[in-house]
Design an enzyme around this catalytic site. Sequence first.
Site, PDB file in Angstrom:
ATOM      1  N   ASP A 195      -0.213  14.586   4.378  1.00  0.00           N
ATOM      2  CA  ASP A 195      -1.347  14.087   5.151  1.00  0.00           C
ATOM      3  C   ASP A 195      -0.936  12.829   5.891  1.00  0.00           C
ATOM      4  O   ASP A 195       0.067  12.198   5.565  1.00  0.00           O
ATOM      5  CB  ASP A 195      -2.549  13.814   4.252  1.00  0.00           C
ATOM      6  N   HIS A 228       0.823  -1.205   0.000  1.00  0.00           N
ATOM      7  CA  HIS A 228       0.000   0.000   0.000  1.00  0.00           C
ATOM      8  C   HIS A 228       0.863   1.263   0.000  1.00  0.00           C
ATOM      9  O   HIS A 228       0.567   2.227  -0.679  1.00  0.00           O
ATOM     10  CB  HIS A 228      -0.906  -0.013   1.237  1.00  0.00           C
ATOM     11  N   HIS A 262     -10.580  -2.273   0.491  1.00  0.00           N
ATOM     12  CA  HIS A 262     -10.598  -3.218   1.605  1.00  0.00           C
ATOM     13  C   HIS A 262     -11.466  -2.726   2.761  1.00  0.00           C
ATOM     14  O   HIS A 262     -12.322  -3.471   3.235  1.00  0.00           O
ATOM     15  CB  HIS A 262      -9.164  -3.510   2.072  1.00  0.00           C
ATOM     16  N   GLN A 309      -8.226   9.315  11.458  1.00  0.00           N
ATOM     17  CA  GLN A 309      -8.486  10.242  10.359  1.00  0.00           C
ATOM     18  C   GLN A 309      -8.290  11.702  10.738  1.00  0.00           C
ATOM     19  O   GLN A 309      -8.077  12.025  11.906  1.00  0.00           O
ATOM     20  CB  GLN A 309      -9.930  10.054   9.904  1.00  0.00           C
ATOM     21  N   GLU A 323      -7.898   7.952  -5.154  1.00  0.00           N
ATOM     22  CA  GLU A 323      -7.456   6.900  -4.246  1.00  0.00           C
ATOM     23  C   GLU A 323      -8.392   5.701  -4.339  1.00  0.00           C
ATOM     24  O   GLU A 323      -9.538   5.829  -4.758  1.00  0.00           O
ATOM     25  CB  GLU A 323      -7.499   7.415  -2.798  1.00  0.00           C
ATOM     26  N   ASP A 375      -4.243   7.246 -13.370  1.00  0.00           N
ATOM     27  CA  ASP A 375      -4.522   5.812 -13.458  1.00  0.00           C
ATOM     28  C   ASP A 375      -4.759   5.255 -12.066  1.00  0.00           C
ATOM     29  O   ASP A 375      -4.078   5.623 -11.125  1.00  0.00           O
ATOM     30  CB  ASP A 375      -3.331   5.088 -14.094  1.00  0.00           C
ATOM     31  N   HIS A 426     -10.205   2.723  -1.882  1.00  0.00           N
ATOM     32  CA  HIS A 426     -10.465   2.353  -0.492  1.00  0.00           C
ATOM     33  C   HIS A 426     -11.312   1.085  -0.461  1.00  0.00           C
ATOM     34  O   HIS A 426     -12.366   1.032   0.151  1.00  0.00           O
ATOM     35  CB  HIS A 426     -11.140   3.508   0.262  1.00  0.00           C
ATOM     36  N   GLU A 428      -3.759   5.137  12.142  1.00  0.00           N
ATOM     37  CA  GLU A 428      -4.217   5.854  10.950  1.00  0.00           C
ATOM     38  C   GLU A 428      -5.494   6.631  11.235  1.00  0.00           C
ATOM     39  O   GLU A 428      -6.319   6.839  10.340  1.00  0.00           O
ATOM     40  CB  GLU A 428      -4.418   4.867   9.793  1.00  0.00           C
ATOM     41  N   ASP A 481      -5.150  14.408   0.718  1.00  0.00           N
ATOM     42  CA  ASP A 481      -4.054  14.368  -0.254  1.00  0.00           C
ATOM     43  C   ASP A 481      -3.946  15.703  -0.978  1.00  0.00           C
ATOM     44  O   ASP A 481      -2.856  16.171  -1.288  1.00  0.00           O
ATOM     45  CB  ASP A 481      -4.295  13.250  -1.280  1.00  0.00           C
ATOM     46  N   SER A 534      -4.286  -0.582  -6.194  1.00  0.00           N
ATOM     47  CA  SER A 534      -4.738  -1.415  -5.090  1.00  0.00           C
ATOM     48  C   SER A 534      -4.672  -2.849  -5.575  1.00  0.00           C
ATOM     49  O   SER A 534      -5.392  -3.233  -6.496  1.00  0.00           O
ATOM     50  CB  SER A 534      -6.167  -1.037  -4.703  1.00  0.00           C
TER      51      SER A 534
END
Lengths: 788, 272
Positions: free
Chosen positions: A315, A71, A136, A361, A132, A545, A134, A359, A156, A585
């Site tokens: 971030d 990741h 999982h 937020q 991004e 991409d 997300h 992590e 970001d 991912s």
Amino acid sequence: MNRIKRSSHPFEHYLIELRNASREELIEIAETLGLGLTPEEMEAIRDYYTLFGRPATDVELQTYDQTWSEHCYHKTFKGLIETPEGVVDGLLKTYIRRVVEELRPSWCLSVFEDNAGIIEFDEEHAIAVKVETHNHPSAIEPFGGAATGTGGVIRDVLGVWADPIACTDVLCFGPLDTPYEALPRGVKHPTYLFRGVVAGIGAYGNNMGIPTVNGAIYFDEGYIGNVVVYAGCIGIMRKDEYIRAVKPGDWIVLAGGRTGLDGIHGVTFASAELTEESEVVSRPAVQIPNPIEEEKLKRAIRAVAEEHLGSGITDLGGGGLSCAVCETAHRYGLGAEVWLDRVPLKYPKMAPWEIWVSESQERMLLAVPPENLERVLEIFQDEQTEATPIGRYREGEVVEVYYRGVRVAQIDLESLFKPPRVRRRTTWRPPKLEEPSFPMPKNLGEMLKRLLASPNISSREEVIRTYDHEVKGLTVVKPLHGWNAGPSDAAVLKPVEDSWRGLAISCGLKPRYGLIDPYWMAASSIDEAVRNNLAVGGRRIALLDNFTWGNPEKEDRLGGLVYACRACYDVAKAYGMPFISGKDSLYNESPLGPVTPTLLITALGIVPDIRRVVTLDLKRVGDPLYIIGVTKPELGGSEYYRLMGFLGASVPRLKPSETIKAYRRLLEAMDRGLVRACHDLSEGGLAVAAAEMAFTGWLGLEIDLDAVPAEGVMRPDQLLFSESNGRLLVEVVEGRESEFEELMADSPNARIGRVVEEENLIILSGGETLVNLSLKELIEAWKTPLGA
Amino acid sequence: MKRSDIRVLILRAPGTNCDAETARAFRDLGVQVDVLHTQRIFKERNLEQYDILVFPGGFSYGDYVRSGAIWAKECEYHIGGDLERFIDEGKAVLGICNGFQLLVEAGFLPGFEGKSPYPQAALANNVPGGYHCRWVYLRHVNRGGCPLTASIPRDAVLRIPVAHGEGRFLLPRDLEREYLRRLYENDQLVLRYAKPDGSYAEGEYPFNPNGSFHDIAAICNPEGNVLGLMPHPERAYYGWQLPDWTRYEDPPRYGDGRLILESVVNYVERRF
């Protein structure tokens, strides 16, 4: 295990003796500490510590674990890949980044370097953009997973000092009518995931006051076990606000929400396959969203940016403080000293390593020169949000972490950012597929209605309405266009108050094509994103991409990925459109197997003057309708075949050097004022696009199918529903046909119909009426609710 | 009072998010605009320097408890008296979306006998439920009692978007008839949801987008200088914000939202 010993300090802190450890012992250590490191990586770490001549600490090993995760480090995209055609030395470098390195456009200000890609908007302003994944977390907890995905990508953009002005979301689910019996244990029903994800994205964007303006929702069986959530954000800033000048002695300021136990080991979780146990084991890895906290943070950061008070910013996402501190220090060739006991916590008694990798937020890390610290802290106080100096950058590429006066980690950045390179092998064989043969349906109008009502084509209104797509009052072309709420090709924003310059945001994805051929899937995704952008008048296009793939350690999955990357290079280079940012991912695997390999392409274009913007709705009775491009018998992976129960083999292909010529001419026609409406042909082909143009503008359309430029002899149903690339429908101003035709002369195009007063879509062929449907019937079919 | 001397204060709290576009619209009208955090006003207590006070849209404090409730209580506590004085002096107060919710929660609207100590109405969860962002038709029904919309012809149909999850205007069930009668008697009804032809939505979705009682989209206080509305005029200010503006050969320069904001400015211009 006697290699792991608790230290004598009065808090949770362990020393791990790696020296002389055997491979088996290393594997056991990794398991005990919950690390996702491979045995090879553990061996490399053991060798460092042998060299350093001391035991490792838990904080240090956790840092390696976070930094070296797929990741955070994108090992696969940076690794060596043995393919049947030779060794690829890094997919990112060889195929994705290479486009911008070869094109060298002056308007690309920062690409693949920072939290977001940065391009020029006008002389004074720059645009920052990031998309991004997300996946999982959303599979475990759809609301929280999707909301924190949006929250993360907004950070970001804040992480390059920009003001977030728009969000995008692209979501892929299993079919909503999947029977419960078909779900393996631990896999949640697509309807539950769909409702939760949509609510999460809406809640975060709406609360933050950032409009969600573009996106897509795609349904396929391949997503039952692996939901896909892409969240994007676009920001704007003055160019002089982009400051990257961290110096030794600058303060490390942690700002925003407090640190807690939510989101521990999120990156480790995101770099592994989903299993039946994920729900229980990985629940703590999903973070908890609080958009109002981030709204305050946004205001404060923008104020700091406007006053040029910071020297750096990033971030806190995957890996938490560990990644943010080490990465920023490394970027500036510096080291750092951090005092973990100064980090404001949600509750006491967190172990140092937990604080270091949490992590939680809504947190950002700022670098602030000493003379500005007081003013920066005051700004945060004014916005009623916390900001705490927790350390300082300093000379020497070592990060030292302290807790209550005890040094709990000493991390050598050179070794940290030199993980062993992975070497992987691929095999990919084209699947054995056949082109179906079936008699042409008698009632093609009925087929059109069924297509319009099918889940991958029908209106997304019920979702889009729950997103605020107009807050900030900048949305010039909305996702739902006009009073009939037709499907816009791209969103257009007018971000600068005293300028007519616009920003066009579009996307493309063709997951089903990938089941036939990943190369043409990727090529088609790019072409779709570009066509969508072009349809509103977008140009100077930049691409992003986002790959969602299965386990890259399995050779067939990786083989497909390599082909998709190759197509990215080939098409983007031929189009002269660089990739400016991306994210992958991998490891999207569940008990049902790998995810449908999915490439999302996001395109950002410039509309020089929004007063010239083009929308899809038919506008004047009498105007001629043109088609650009050639329709080919390419129905493999099409929605029409899906409806008939087939996949097929004839996937749409692309000759980029030819299509780009037509695209450039079309833009010229728009600039000359020859184009009243334009719409991209994608899922459902010509018939669906024509219907959408008609009911959005509430004007009828008469089309002669025999006039459509086609390759070979094609059946009417193929002409109507083929999804060949490179095609658009264009309403040209009546009386200016010859001008248009002259302009388009060297690209395939044809006049195929005209706008009529009668409120019907009529499609003729060989003197027969194939389709004759009222606009009311068409729009009612298209507005079939999802899951109905 | 000269237009360029008019001072507009747009307040914001954590979660407010329509302040920038509201400020942009007012600036375009040629007045002076300040956007300030309410904490600052709580400290400086300088409301009297302003002529128009705007509570803009957003999700103040996350809209926990009920939309606008926390911010309303905070304002009551810190500057309740200042606000009442501001209103008593006949100055203009505008609440848009979350601002409307605040004015109702704080008891300023409908405010039959001045500020009520408890809410006399509610902006409840939408029916059908959930957040909805869409353009609606609004009929201006005020007979002149609301000076803030006096520049808009009666029965004019305006096109402005709504975007909210809690906008269903409700009156207490047992007082519904009486309160509605008073709203009529005091000429406090300002905008009602309508159909494209101007006839009332009569509760029909999506013309009435949230199930509001009596299709009520905006009301004012009995004096008419406090106006609350769910639709967002700042999002319908410029012509290019309209959902169908690309259909026009010559698109309009402004949208209908401007009529409302300009009417508020006109009122202050004439009155002071």
